[in-house]
Structure formats: structure tokens, C-alpha cells
Design an enzyme around this catalytic site. Sequence first.
Site, mmCIF file in Angstrom:
data_model
loop_
_atom_site.group_PDB
_atom_site.id
_atom_site.type_symbol
_atom_site.label_atom_id
_atom_site.label_comp_id
_atom_site.label_asym_id
_atom_site.label_seq_id
_atom_site.Cartn_x
_atom_site.Cartn_y
_atom_site.Cartn_z
ATOM 1 N N ARG A 64 0.850 -1.193 0.000
ATOM 2 C CA ARG A 64 0.000 0.000 0.000
ATOM 3 C C ARG A 64 0.887 1.244 0.000
ATOM 4 O O ARG A 64 0.917 1.991 -0.970
ATOM 5 C CB ARG A 64 -0.951 -0.027 1.214
ATOM 6 C CG ARG A 64 -2.132 0.930 1.116
ATOM 7 C CD ARG A 64 -1.818 2.341 1.526
ATOM 8 N NE ARG A 64 -1.277 2.407 2.886
ATOM 9 C CZ ARG A 64 -0.648 3.476 3.365
ATOM 10 N NH1 ARG A 64 -0.489 4.564 2.625
ATOM 11 N NH2 ARG A 64 -0.139 3.469 4.585
ATOM 12 N N ASP A 65 1.700 1.446 1.032
ATOM 13 C CA ASP A 65 2.525 2.663 1.076
ATOM 14 C C ASP A 65 3.602 2.614 -0.007
ATOM 15 O O ASP A 65 3.992 3.649 -0.564
ATOM 16 C CB ASP A 65 3.154 2.828 2.459
ATOM 17 C CG ASP A 65 3.323 4.296 2.856
ATOM 18 O OD1 ASP A 65 2.899 5.171 2.079
ATOM 19 O OD2 ASP A 65 3.879 4.569 3.926
ATOM 20 N N HIS A 72 3.253 4.306 -3.581
ATOM 21 C CA HIS A 72 3.616 5.706 -3.883
ATOM 22 C C HIS A 72 4.906 5.796 -4.700
ATOM 23 O O HIS A 72 5.101 6.742 -5.458
ATOM 24 C CB HIS A 72 3.815 6.493 -2.575
ATOM 25 C CG HIS A 72 2.536 6.854 -1.888
ATOM 26 N ND1 HIS A 72 1.596 7.688 -2.442
ATOM 27 C CD2 HIS A 72 2.040 6.478 -0.683
ATOM 28 C CE1 HIS A 72 0.578 7.838 -1.602
ATOM 29 N NE2 HIS A 72 0.814 7.103 -0.533
ATOM 30 N N SER A 81 4.953 11.069 9.107
ATOM 31 C CA SER A 81 4.766 11.109 7.648
ATOM 32 C C SER A 81 5.898 11.799 6.911
ATOM 33 O O SER A 81 6.189 11.458 5.768
ATOM 34 C CB SER A 81 3.451 11.813 7.307
ATOM 35 O OG SER A 81 2.400 11.270 8.069
ATOM 36 N N HIS A 136 4.496 4.263 12.825
ATOM 37 C CA HIS A 136 4.812 4.115 11.393
ATOM 38 C C HIS A 136 5.867 5.167 11.057
ATOM 39 O O HIS A 136 5.598 6.369 11.154
ATOM 40 C CB HIS A 136 3.509 4.328 10.600
ATOM 41 C CG HIS A 136 3.667 4.413 9.111
ATOM 42 N ND1 HIS A 136 3.251 3.400 8.265
ATOM 43 C CD2 HIS A 136 4.152 5.379 8.305
ATOM 44 C CE1 HIS A 136 3.484 3.741 6.997
ATOM 45 N NE2 HIS A 136 4.028 4.946 7.000
ATOM 46 N N HIS A 170 9.258 6.930 8.757
ATOM 47 C CA HIS A 170 9.888 7.169 7.452
ATOM 48 C C HIS A 170 11.360 7.503 7.692
ATOM 49 O O HIS A 170 11.722 7.990 8.759
ATOM 50 C CB HIS A 170 9.169 8.282 6.684
ATOM 51 C CG HIS A 170 7.879 7.802 6.062
ATOM 52 N ND1 HIS A 170 7.778 7.411 4.753
ATOM 53 C CD2 HIS A 170 6.655 7.608 6.615
ATOM 54 C CE1 HIS A 170 6.538 7.014 4.502
ATOM 55 N NE2 HIS A 170 5.829 7.127 5.607
#
Lengths: 346, 346
Positions: B18-19, B22, B172, B201, B203
Site C-alpha cells: 500500500r505505502d 507511492h 509522515s 509508522h 519514514h
Amino acid sequence: MNAEDSGTTVLIHDPTLRDGQHAVRHQLSAAALRGYAEAADAAGIPVVEVGHGNGLGASSLQVGRAAVGDDLMLSTVREALRHSKMGVFLLPGWGTSDDLRKALAHGADIVRIGVHCTETSLAERHLGFLRDAGAEAHCVLMMSHMATPAELADHAARAVGYGARAVGIMDSSGHFLPHDVGERIGAIVAAVGTGVPVIFHGHDNLGMAVANSVAAAEAGATIIDGCARGFGAGAGNTQLEVLVPVLERMGFATGIDLYGLLDAAEFAERELMPAPPVTGSLSIVSGLAGVFSGFKHQVLEEAGRAGVDPRDVFFELGRRQAIAGQEDLIVDVVAELAARTGETAA
Amino acid sequence: MNAEDSGTTVLIHDPTLRDGQHAVRHQLSAAALRGYAEAADAAGIPVVEVGHGNGLGASSLQVGRAAVGDDLMLSTVREALRHSKMGVFLLPGWGTSDDLRKALAHGADIVRIGVHCTETSLAERHLGFLRDAGAEAHCVLMMSHMATPAELADHAARAVGYGARAVGIMDSSGHFLPHDVGERIGAIVAAVGTGVPVIFHGHDNLGMAVANSVAAAEAGATIIDGCARGFGAGAGNTQLEVLVPVLERMGFATGIDLYGLLDAAEFAERELMPAPPVTGSLSIVSGLAGVFSGFKHQVLEEAGRAGVDPRDVFFELGRRQAIAGQEDLIVDVVAELAARTGETAA
């Protein structure tokens, strides 16, 4: 140490043009060396280290011949640097006192001697030579996860006794987590006292190179290594242009211009490397196992021939505390694992 | 929390499918989805999340049409999973209750609702619908560096009140350092109590995704996200096959088979992505500035046209607290910086 209160300065040491060579079989061209050195100098990176991946005098059939010889490497980078110091690296056995004399004649400002973490005595003669020559000699203890904090502190103090003006550790197989680094750097700082800068050099096998470097700075290390885009073998080194702004955000001063640093990294990605390092499975396994990632090609070859999982080979090499130079162990381990597999199948 | 004493279990939630979308403009094929889901299932990864990068119902001209529609994505991954749960993601406004009904009919086990960190009320209707449907609903607060720990704790508690059975934060823009994460997760854990799992989550813009995830687990988060090879836009997500063995080494239990996990990551590198994520200059700058990295293409285009440094644009967007959906700000900022440059030159 509270960096925000003290405004502690961290001196960034950039071995992109030396440790990065491992990722391209020592094939960096003179033009690439010059271009990166100019960009690093413009960014205000304090020390630019250059050489064959294994250091002065190491270019050979056994570990790979460099595209450019030591003389041309040193003169090229020397000419390109206006403000940054030039660093060189030497592994006793690969390089000799003659190589040191040559490097000093070329204007090397800092000479690092690298030894296995429990073999500091191998550096005694070279550190003594450099001290007598009035040169700035540093000593780094490699594969430092294979010694206890107390052993590292003891060997660091010995290196200072031999003439090293700075001393520290390399996490050569990228095995450490941040608390491991903090503990070891703390022990070394306590052993050598405040007058001797302490060095940390990380690798990114477990995704911790930046976090480990920050832990080192918090524990009192004041010389930290990083390479543009992490340029280096396997999972690569600490990514320099990430490390610097993170240190600055935490209150450490580096004196480096962020945009210049980012420009240098872009030059490096474009001109020095086919692609930035990727943390692949064998890099992760070698980091977990605490094994020299330079074994990778030979492990893949021997394991492939015998039908053994190369990951099992790395973990077994880790149990046996294999170090560089002990490539014969790979053959033994593969044969033993193949025999075990045969027994299981039978 | 001392993981080694408690043997705390961390539930790994894998949004590679899903991520990661991108990074490839949502073009993963059904064969790629199936292959990765099978490999993840074989490794024992507890939750495999699938969808358009922006979640259910988001495939559109505006943010990009997916190669595979929601129905085929969900049925393909559902068929491939024997043990792992299937997760889906929904952003209110992009997806609707009809999309939720469809996902539940396809056998989605976990539905995550994502909202900007201070806009939890936007999730109220969907969380209520899912609670009434008896579904496992989770809520994640995005761009969580833009709120204080107390605000995040307040919004997390609200989400639980609306029906979320787990709640947490997404970093994010990859802005956090480990102590930031520990503080925020700690505040949320205290606010929602021990019966509600807390999610993190990360990054990797500042090289801290693994270290931040470990800090989250140490502060009490028990659901942690990671993607194979960090697959995701820009600097990418937390690298899953690095995160898992690091958590295990620190005493957390994940129930995942290491070799299976490494195999899944190799499949992902080979079949899902042109190349693993690289932390480039604009990823670093967007992480430092705390700006949505999805602005990158438009920033480069507008800045290039006006002769402005795109890094300056990111830092100025950060000062103005720009969030996704406010792309008009890019044009304003570029115009203002161009005017300032003109004044300086004049």
C-alpha cells in the site's frame, strides 16, 4: 553530555574517497577524486580521507589494484583542498613506513592507523614513526564489537601511549546498536582523558549508522566519520549528509554548510557510484552475525557450489569469530554445513 | 519497559503493498501483489496491508490511477494469505463507507483510518460504522510532528472513543528523532490505557526509521510498521527486514521467520521496485523541514521555472506548516522567494 548547553563541536571526518573505494573495487578516477574533494572542501568538511580502500600501499592483485596509484591520488586531492585537511589510512602489513613518508611528503595532514581491536601493538612502530615526524597520527580499532568496553578502553590507552593524538573504534561489520556504542565510547573517553579526541566510524547493516553516531557523540566522541550517500561496501557507511544536519539539530556544531554538503553528496551519487548502497540480505546477516562483509563474494561462491545457505555460513562464521584474513574458515564452515545437511537428508 | 524481561510481543504491520505504491505511481501488478503476499505469509508477517497508496477508493486522475482496481487488489491478496491478516487503509474524503463495505466483503481483517493528526473528528463516522459492523478498526494520526505529545494523546483518546481498537502515529515526513518518538508514544500509551495497542509508522528521511521504531517499542507501542527494503516514496519507510531482527535482538518477540522475511524482501526488490529507496537531498530537506515529501515534484517544477532553490522552498513551506492538499502554497512561496532574490540581486 548535553550538546545544547555546551555547543560541543564534532569534527566530521569524511572517508568517501577511501572507504567508498571498496564499493567500486578501488576504481575511482582522478577526475572523480578531484571533483568530490573540491565539493567537500567548498562545503567546509574538515577532513577528506583518500586512498585505496585498504589504505596506503594496499593496491595489489590480492585485494584489487586501484585505478589510480597512491602518488596521483594524494597529489590530486591535495591540489583540490583549500581549507579541508587531507587524511590517509594505513593498515600495518599492507602499508609500510615508506608509504607513510610518501604520504607526509604529499602533504597528508592526518594519518590514521587501523588495527584489529585487540592488536594495538601492531600500530606501535608506525605511531612512533609519525610522532617522531611531528605528524598528526590517529588510531582506530576495527571490528570493535569483538572486544569488551574494558578491552577497547585498554587498547585505546595503549595507542595513545604509542603516540596517537586521537583514538577510536570502527563498527566494521555494522553490528552495534546505539547503547552498545554509548557504552564503548564512554569507556574509551574515560580511559584516555579529555585531551584526546575519540573517534567513531559506523556502518549501516542494521539501519543504525546515524543513530549509533549520535550515541557516540552523546557519549563524548568528537570525531565522527560519514560518507556521501553512505558510499561503501555492502550496506555502506554512515550517510554523511544525513548525519550532519541530525547532529546540528541535536545541538552539536560541525561548521559544515548544509547546501554545500547536499551538493557534494549529489556529485558523489552521480560521479562516484553506480548506485547508492542498498542493505541487502547478506549485509543484514553479516551485521547480525558480526562478520566482515568483505567475505560476501567468497561465501556466495563456496556456499553455492556446496548447496548450502550462505546465511547459515555467515552465522556460523560469526560463532567462530572469523576475521578478515581467515578466509580459509569459509571453506571449512561450508564443508561442515554441507555434511550436516547430508546427514539430515539421509 | 524492559523487553528482555517481559518478552513483549510486537505485532508487525506490513504496508509494502500500500505505502510502497507511492514509489511506483500505484502501478503494482496483480502478479506482484500475489507474489509478495505469498512470501510475506510464508514468513509469518502478521498483517499485510494492500491498496492504492492513498487507500481505498483513491485511484483517480488527481493522485494517479492504480494499475489494479480495489476489487482485484483485495481478492488477489486475500487468496494469497493463509495465515496473515489482510489490512486496508482509508483516508476520509478519498474513500467512503461504500469502500469500507466492499473491503469487509472481500475479507479485510483490519481497517486503518488515517487522519491529519489534529483532525480525528473526520474519522468519527467511519470508525463508528466499523465498530457497528464488528470490524477491527484502527486509527493513525498522520504528520504527527505537527502536534504536541499532549495533543496527540488527546486525539488518540478521541479515536478510541469513536471505536478504534488500536491507535497511533505516522511520522509522515520522517522528521522525528528517537526521543521525539518515545515522548509521543509514551503520552499516547498513558492516555489510552493498556488495553489499546499503540501504533508507530516511520519514514527514513533522517536515517532514523529503525531507531525511531525501536524507541516506539521501548515506549510501549506494540504495532510497528515496516516495508520490504523500505519500499515507499522518497527516503522510504522503515526497512522491515532490518527492523524485525533488531527488535528480536532487543528482546521483543515478532513471531516472524528471519530467512522467510529476507526472502520476501528479495522478492520485493526484484519484482516490486525499480530500485530500493535512496535518501536524496530533497528527502533530507523535507524531513528536516517537516514537510510532506509528496510536494517534491511540484516544488521542483515551480522552483525550476522561477530560478529559486527548491531546498529554500521546502524550508519555507515547513515554516508555514504546509500540509498535503495545500499545494497552492508552493506557488505563493516560490513567487515570494523569487521576489526576494530579485531584491537581493538589484
